[in-house]
Design a protein around this motif. Structure first.
Motif, mmCIF file in Angstrom:
data_model
loop_
_atom_site.group_PDB
_atom_site.id
_atom_site.type_symbol
_atom_site.label_atom_id
_atom_site.label_comp_id
_atom_site.label_asym_id
_atom_site.label_seq_id
_atom_site.Cartn_x
_atom_site.Cartn_y
_atom_site.Cartn_z
ATOM 1 N N VAL B 22 43.198 29.137 29.487
ATOM 2 C CA VAL B 22 43.608 29.041 27.929
ATOM 3 C C VAL B 22 42.662 30.239 27.156
ATOM 4 C CG1 VAL B 22 43.923 27.909 25.890
ATOM 5 C CG2 VAL B 22 44.801 26.789 27.778
ATOM 6 N N PRO B 23 41.279 29.786 27.160
ATOM 7 C CA PRO B 23 40.419 30.881 26.597
ATOM 8 C C PRO B 23 40.561 32.319 26.873
ATOM 9 C CG PRO B 23 39.077 29.385 27.863
ATOM 10 C CD PRO B 23 40.487 28.630 27.764
ATOM 11 N N GLN B 24 40.798 32.381 28.212
ATOM 12 C CA GLN B 24 41.036 33.691 28.926
ATOM 13 C C GLN B 24 42.495 34.547 28.201
ATOM 14 O OE1 GLN B 24 39.014 36.116 31.262
ATOM 15 N NE2 GLN B 24 40.116 37.238 29.829
ATOM 16 N N ALA B 25 43.285 33.892 28.531
ATOM 17 C CA ALA B 25 44.632 34.210 27.667
ATOM 18 C C ALA B 25 44.399 34.484 26.241
ATOM 19 C CB ALA B 25 45.604 33.055 27.874
ATOM 20 N N LEU B 26 43.726 33.601 25.488
ATOM 21 C CA LEU B 26 43.830 33.910 24.236
ATOM 22 C C LEU B 26 42.814 35.125 23.618
ATOM 23 C CD1 LEU B 26 43.127 30.355 22.787
ATOM 24 C CD2 LEU B 26 45.067 31.642 22.240
ATOM 25 N N LYS B 27 41.598 35.458 24.369
ATOM 26 C CA LYS B 27 40.840 36.263 24.627
ATOM 27 C C LYS B 27 41.631 37.737 24.453
ATOM 28 C CE LYS B 27 36.252 38.313 26.220
ATOM 29 N NZ LYS B 27 35.485 38.230 25.008
ATOM 30 N N ILE B 28 42.617 37.863 25.526
ATOM 31 C CA ILE B 28 43.221 38.887 25.721
ATOM 32 C C ILE B 28 44.296 39.269 24.812
ATOM 33 C CG2 ILE B 28 44.968 40.194 27.260
ATOM 34 C CD1 ILE B 28 43.476 38.807 29.792
ATOM 35 N N TRP B 42 44.528 38.608 39.447
ATOM 36 C CA TRP B 42 45.617 38.214 38.957
ATOM 37 C C TRP B 42 46.991 38.073 39.518
ATOM 38 C CZ3 TRP B 42 44.050 34.290 35.722
ATOM 39 C CH2 TRP B 42 42.973 34.297 35.258
ATOM 40 N N LEU B 43 47.079 39.348 40.367
ATOM 41 C CA LEU B 43 48.403 39.203 41.185
ATOM 42 C C LEU B 43 48.297 38.241 42.298
ATOM 43 C CD1 LEU B 43 49.142 43.074 41.475
ATOM 44 C CD2 LEU B 43 50.493 41.362 40.551
ATOM 45 N N ILE B 44 47.102 38.324 42.888
ATOM 46 C CA ILE B 44 47.066 37.453 44.387
ATOM 47 C C ILE B 44 46.772 35.915 43.818
ATOM 48 C CG2 ILE B 44 45.484 36.861 45.982
ATOM 49 C CD1 ILE B 44 44.167 39.565 45.851
ATOM 50 N N PHE B 45 46.126 35.800 42.638
ATOM 51 C CA PHE B 45 46.100 34.386 41.959
ATOM 52 C C PHE B 45 47.453 33.804 41.587
ATOM 53 C CE2 PHE B 45 44.975 31.217 38.712
ATOM 54 C CZ PHE B 45 43.984 30.434 39.690
ATOM 55 N N SER B 46 48.351 34.434 41.018
ATOM 56 C CA SER B 46 49.200 34.013 40.514
ATOM 57 C C SER B 46 50.502 33.767 41.694
ATOM 58 C CB SER B 46 50.027 35.186 39.626
ATOM 59 O OG SER B 46 49.306 35.445 38.448
ATOM 60 N N PHE B 47 50.281 34.672 42.809
ATOM 61 C CA PHE B 47 50.926 34.196 44.220
ATOM 62 C C PHE B 47 50.784 33.155 44.323
ATOM 63 C CE2 PHE B 47 51.872 35.021 48.628
ATOM 64 C CZ PHE B 47 53.189 34.766 48.446
ATOM 65 N N GLY B 48 49.360 32.622 44.644
ATOM 66 C CA GLY B 48 48.657 31.507 45.176
ATOM 67 C C GLY B 48 49.163 30.380 44.574
ATOM 68 N N VAL B 49 49.122 30.484 43.144
ATOM 69 C CA VAL B 49 49.552 29.507 42.263
ATOM 70 C C VAL B 49 50.884 29.045 42.421
ATOM 71 C CG1 VAL B 49 49.690 28.424 39.915
ATOM 72 C CG2 VAL B 49 47.577 29.546 40.583
ATOM 73 N N PHE B 50 51.868 30.115 42.551
ATOM 74 C CA PHE B 50 53.155 29.944 42.761
ATOM 75 C C PHE B 50 53.342 29.227 44.035
ATOM 76 C CE2 PHE B 50 57.023 31.553 45.143
ATOM 77 C CZ PHE B 50 58.021 30.946 44.045
ATOM 78 N N LEU B 72 50.446 28.623 36.573
ATOM 79 C CA LEU B 72 51.125 29.665 36.577
ATOM 80 C C LEU B 72 51.460 30.459 35.423
ATOM 81 C CD1 LEU B 72 52.721 31.419 38.816
ATOM 82 C CD2 LEU B 72 54.486 29.905 38.559
ATOM 83 N N LEU B 73 52.027 29.682 34.271
ATOM 84 C CA LEU B 73 52.482 30.199 33.245
ATOM 85 C C LEU B 73 51.236 31.002 32.546
ATOM 86 C CD1 LEU B 73 54.437 27.332 31.575
ATOM 87 C CD2 LEU B 73 55.431 29.474 32.475
ATOM 88 N N ILE B 78 48.455 36.122 31.424
ATOM 89 C CA ILE B 78 47.289 37.068 31.423
ATOM 90 C C ILE B 78 47.593 38.459 32.321
ATOM 91 C CG2 ILE B 78 44.957 37.228 32.487
ATOM 92 C CD1 ILE B 78 44.618 34.180 32.036
ATOM 93 N N LEU B 79 48.591 38.276 33.213
ATOM 94 C CA LEU B 79 49.013 39.334 34.091
ATOM 95 C C LEU B 79 49.867 40.213 33.337
ATOM 96 C CD1 LEU B 79 48.827 40.144 37.010
ATOM 97 C CD2 LEU B 79 50.895 38.728 37.446
#
Lengths: 86, 86
Positions: B22-28, B42-50, B72-73, B78-79
């Motif tokens: 959440v803080p990273q998303a808000l910061k961006i 964030w590409l690899i991480f999002s795929f992993g979370v999926f 994932l959301l 962030i991505l």
């Protein structure tokens, strides 16, 4: 136990959410800047990964232990450079 | 099943490694810059979370499903902003 397909999905998921932190760690190390990186994110995340490690030790799950030792090291590396370059 | 202490450690761990984003998303979102954020991470991480989400569905684990839908959301958010501001 779960079938091989399910187990494989879990293993690939664990690998992805662990190795994902390597490019972020390398990026900070090379660029020597971490301005857009959120300090609260990496503090909370590192603490959470530490708890996952304790959880893995308590339930004696080697995959959880290994994945979280690696993620914790990468996460602390990113946190260290965030603090250093801020 | 595991005891209450172990279960609690797992739940707190899951909450930490989910809300951390959440803080990273808000910061961006506020700063409108994401230069130090690693796109491959964030590409690899999002795929992993999926994949964790698929894993949670396959083993019918509601905590894994809920934690990974939220992560994932946030991760895709962030991505999206990383791509938008690059």
């Amino acid at each position: 136990m779960f079938d091989n397909f399910t187990q494989s999905i879990g293993f690939i998921a664990a690998i992805c959410t662990t190795v994902a932190f390597v490019p972020q760690a390398l990026k900070i190390y090379k660029s020597k800047t971490a301005r857009d990186i959120s300090l609260p994110m990496w503090l909370i995340f590192s603490f959470g990964v530490f708890l996952w490690l304790i959880y893995g030790i308590l339930i004696l799950s080697l995959p959880i232990i290994i994945a979280n030792v690696v993620t914790l090291l990468l996460s602390l590396f990113i946190l260290f450079f965030k603090v250093k370059y801020s």
